[in-house]
Write a protein that holds these residues in place. Structure first.
Motif: not given
Length: 388
Positions: A170-172, A223-225, A227-230, A386-388
């Motif tokens: 997952l990147r975003g 930790e779930q969010r 590294h994720c770009l919204f 996100l947890q997965q």
């Protein structure tokens, strides 16, 4: 979408398959449905002439009137329902039939080859629903009621995952739509064109959306969010409002969210006719640490020429636009290099057909999104995903 059940017609001469399609459609539908089943094309056509269906699912190879003639007759009686063709014909043949249906005046046409998997069926069904929801937007919005609804109740946000093309990591998450009551409003150029009748409304709604997004992110474990770009769409006209990103930065700081977790998708260029405030807002966007992404490269007002005016962190291009660039033998890595970008900063969007995946050859390292990559999800599903 209306609160009334969606009316669906299923035409399939094999009773077992017809019942299977009906059960699958009813089970996977994200709207209440009322389904009429037919084995005879002539009877189905008579029903379509009397009832305004939202979606018609049809086979092609049938005794008597074949599916091609059935589609032509649908057009002749003025039927404008969305069309899903499910047939044992090969992909190329169904593509030709779908093009024929569009030329007959049926704007929303999808197809699925037999045999198909549950995932493939779900992808196609969701693509059809997305078309239906987009079509609902073409009806004039009650802007005053829309603002009252946005201001008076929590919004349900809908997201499209953006994954690494190579590792599927997952990147975003692209904030694709908001749901009010039972109506889905895609956050895209079509919505903003309708909101433009009231120049202040786009900014006001965007501020409500930002507040809801900040609350949602604050409710998720770091930790779930982290590294994720919204990302979310930003209409060019919004840039003409003073202190736009000052307010967004203040909202995020209130909830302890770093601006680097938010990206804005801009589908307009920064030409000389833009006011000085627009350029100031772009500078502030970068100053506060937000990401700036170019959306719809090769479409509309966003061309390579005006990309050079933007301090970009990434570029998005749809599968259809990429296909056109491929036909013109455009070298994507070289094009990105001109804008100071590399392949990892490229996202291919709207990968909704299996045939679209062939466009990814030679684009190792890019990101991807669309129905063939991951389905759109609501904010209530976000944490578990996100947890997965």
């Amino acid at each position: 979408m209306s609160s009334l059940p969606m009316r669906l017609l299923i035409l399939e001469d094999q009773v077992i398959l017809r019942k299977l399609i009906s059960r699958q459609t009813g089970f996977f539908s994200r709207h209440a449905t009322q389904i009429d089943e037919f084995s005879d094309p002539a009877e189905a056509l008579r029903s379509a002439a009397e009832i305004s269906y939202d979606l018609i699912i049809t086979d092609i190879g049938m005794p008597g009137m074949n599916g091609i003639d059935f589609i032509k007759n649908l057009s002749a009686i003025g039927c404008r329902a969305s069309l899903l063709i499910i047939s044992g014909y090969d992909d190329r043949t169904l593509h030709t039939i779908a093009d024929m249906a569009r030329h007959q005046g049926i704007s929303s046409v999808h197809f699925l080859c037999k045999p198909y998997s549950i995932d493939q069926f779900l992808h196609r069904l969701n693509a059809v629903f997305a078309d239906l929801e987009q079509r609902a937007l073409t009806c004039p919005l009650d802007l005053q009621q829309l603002w009252q609804d946005c201001a008076s109740q929590p919004l349900q946000l809908e997201f499209k995952p953006v994954l690494s093309r190579d590792t599927q990591q997952l990147r975003g998450m692209h904030l694709a739509a908001i749901r009010l009551h039972d109506r889905l409003l895609p956050l895209d150029a079509a919505l903003y064109r309708q909101l433009a009748a009231n120049p202040q409304l786009p900014v006001l709604i965007l501020e409500v959306v930002m507040e809801q997004l900040a609350q949602l992110l604050a409710s998720l474990p770091l930790e779930q969010r982290q590294h994720c770009l919204f990302s979310l769409y930003l209409a060019g006209d919004c840039l003409a409002n003073d202190n736009l990103f000052d307010r967004y930065h203040s909202t995020l700081r209130q909830y302890g969210i770093q601006p680097g977790q938010i990206g804005f998708l801009l589908a307009d260029g920064m030409h000389e006719q833009r006011s000085a405030v627009c350029f100031e807002n772009i500078a502030k966007l970068k100053y506060f640490g937000f990401s700036l992404l170019a959306d719809q490269l090769g479409e509309g007002g966003l061309t390579v020429g005006n990309l050079l005016r933007l301090p970009l962190d990434g570029v998005c291009i749809s599968a259809s636009a990429l296909r056109q660039l491929r036909l013109q033998a455009v070298d994507m890595p070289a094009l990105l290099h001109c804008c100071g970008l590399t392949l990892p900063q490229l996202t291919i969007t709207r990968l909704d057909m299996e045939a679209d995946l062939a466009l990814l050859d030679g684009l190792e390292g890019c990101s991807v999104s669309g129905e063939q990559i991951a389905l759109q999800m609501s904010s209530s599903e976000l944490s578990s995903y996100l947890q997965q």
